[in-house]
Design an enzyme around this catalytic site. Sequence first.
Site, PDB file in Angstrom:
ATOM      1  N   ASP A  74       0.823  -1.218   0.000  1.00 25.69           N
ATOM      2  CA  ASP A  74       0.000   0.000   0.000  1.00 25.69           C
ATOM      3  C   ASP A  74       0.856   1.266   0.000  1.00 25.69           C
ATOM      4  O   ASP A  74       0.356   2.363   0.220  1.00 25.69           O
ATOM      5  CB  ASP A  74      -0.945   0.005   1.214  1.00 25.69           C
ATOM      6  CG  ASP A  74      -0.192  -0.068   2.542  1.00 25.69           C
ATOM      7  OD1 ASP A  74       1.069  -0.054   2.534  1.00 25.69           O
ATOM      8  OD2 ASP A  74      -0.862  -0.129   3.593  1.00 25.69           O
TER       9      ASP A  74
ATOM     10  N   HIS B 253       3.448   1.929   2.107  1.00 22.19           N
ATOM     11  CA  HIS B 253       3.990   2.373   3.399  1.00 22.19           C
ATOM     12  C   HIS B 253       5.500   2.162   3.480  1.00 22.19           C
ATOM     13  O   HIS B 253       6.065   1.306   2.812  1.00 22.19           O
ATOM     14  CB  HIS B 253       3.249   1.738   4.586  1.00 22.19           C
ATOM     15  CG  HIS B 253       3.542   0.292   4.854  1.00 22.19           C
ATOM     16  ND1 HIS B 253       2.606  -0.697   4.705  1.00 22.19           N
ATOM     17  CD2 HIS B 253       4.655  -0.336   5.284  1.00 22.19           C
ATOM     18  CE1 HIS B 253       3.126  -1.864   5.036  1.00 22.19           C
ATOM     19  NE2 HIS B 253       4.389  -1.673   5.382  1.00 22.19           N
TER      20      HIS B 253
HETATM   21  C1  GLP Z   1       6.708  -4.416   6.834  1.00 25.10           C
HETATM   22  C2  GLP Z   1       7.898  -3.622   7.336  1.00 25.10           C
HETATM   23  C3  GLP Z   1       8.382  -2.660   6.249  1.00 25.10           C
HETATM   24  C4  GLP Z   1       8.586  -3.438   4.959  1.00 25.10           C
HETATM   25  C5  GLP Z   1       7.296  -4.067   4.514  1.00 25.10           C
HETATM   26  C6  GLP Z   1       7.417  -4.823   3.200  1.00 25.10           C
HETATM   27  O1  GLP Z   1       5.553  -3.658   6.825  1.00 25.10           O
HETATM   28  N1  GLP Z   1       7.590  -2.880   8.504  1.00 25.10           N
HETATM   29  O2  GLP Z   1       9.571  -2.016   6.672  1.00 25.10           O
HETATM   30  O3  GLP Z   1       9.071  -2.577   3.967  1.00 25.10           O
HETATM   31  O4  GLP Z   1       6.893  -4.961   5.536  1.00 25.10           O
HETATM   32  O5  GLP Z   1       7.921  -6.108   3.442  1.00 25.10           O
HETATM   33  P1  GLP Z   1       8.447  -7.073   2.308  1.00 25.10           P
HETATM   34  O6  GLP Z   1       9.816  -6.606   1.948  1.00 25.10           O
HETATM   35  O7  GLP Z   1       8.448  -8.417   2.949  1.00 25.10           O
HETATM   36  O8  GLP Z   1       7.498  -6.986   1.176  1.00 25.10           O
END
Ligand code: GLP
Length: 260
Positions: free
Chosen positions: A136, A138
């Site tokens: 999303d 973030h």
């Molecule tokens: C979580 C973490 C973020 C990370 C996101 C995406 O929300 N707090 O810092 O960027 O996951 O994770 P992934 O890299 O597993 O897609």
Amino acid sequence: MEIIIQPDVRLASLTGARLVAGLVRRKSDAVLGLATGSSPIPLYAELVEMRRRDGFDFSRIRTFNLDEYIGLDPEHPASYHAFMKRHLFDGLNVPGASIHIPDGLAPDVEKTCRDYEAAIRACGGIDLQVLGIGSDGHIGFNEPTSSLASRTRIKTLTERTRRDNAAAFGGPDRVPCHVITMGIGTIMESRTCLLLAFGKKKAAAVAAAAEGPITAMVPASILQMHPRTIFLLDEEAASGLKRADYYRWVYDHKPAWQKG
Ligand code: GLP
């Protein structure tokens, strides 16, 4: 914003690891901001390999992680404390006292957040912040509508993020609702931001962050205002970018003095 598109995750992670190592070579006591999630794992593996293979010295770096779940014991396998130990710190020679991760068990959350900000300042600020991106948009755990000027604080996760992170907990209902996260304002003060995104499921978020309007609905879009942000992508994560050919051309023609 520099957008680097690499053929695959391994090459992108190698490029990222070289950027981190280059910084530590120039500044042995560099302050690194670190992220969790699957995206930085191959980069961390590369750093561990540099330590194992070449004896690369990380003993003077200081680190600050972006976030942690509230109420989770650091020993819990899904905690970000455990994640960092498993994927990075067990393989590097960083002294424990130089490692900072928000305390998810702190009795006074507001105080621990203030102290975290103070500790970052006391180290002279973050030189390079590694970031992933949520589906999303973030960054850290700054969910859509987070203040673009926010500091380290408590946040409530969206259902979507709890679903995205469910695997580590064995179901979305087991994912804690609350977290401590560095704020967007905190992240924006890092001297360099290095955002890693891989795979088709990140294409829409990456496109919105890099080429869409700056909006709290896509927290990563604020990085357009950051003086030195690098997006490190594989082809799939770059597949939604309108100007991908231009970014490839820019990277291929980068002046030699700008590389490294
Ligand atoms: C979580 C973490 C973020 C990370 C996101 C995406 O929300 N707090 O810092 O960027 O996951 O994770 P992934 O890299 O597993 O897609």
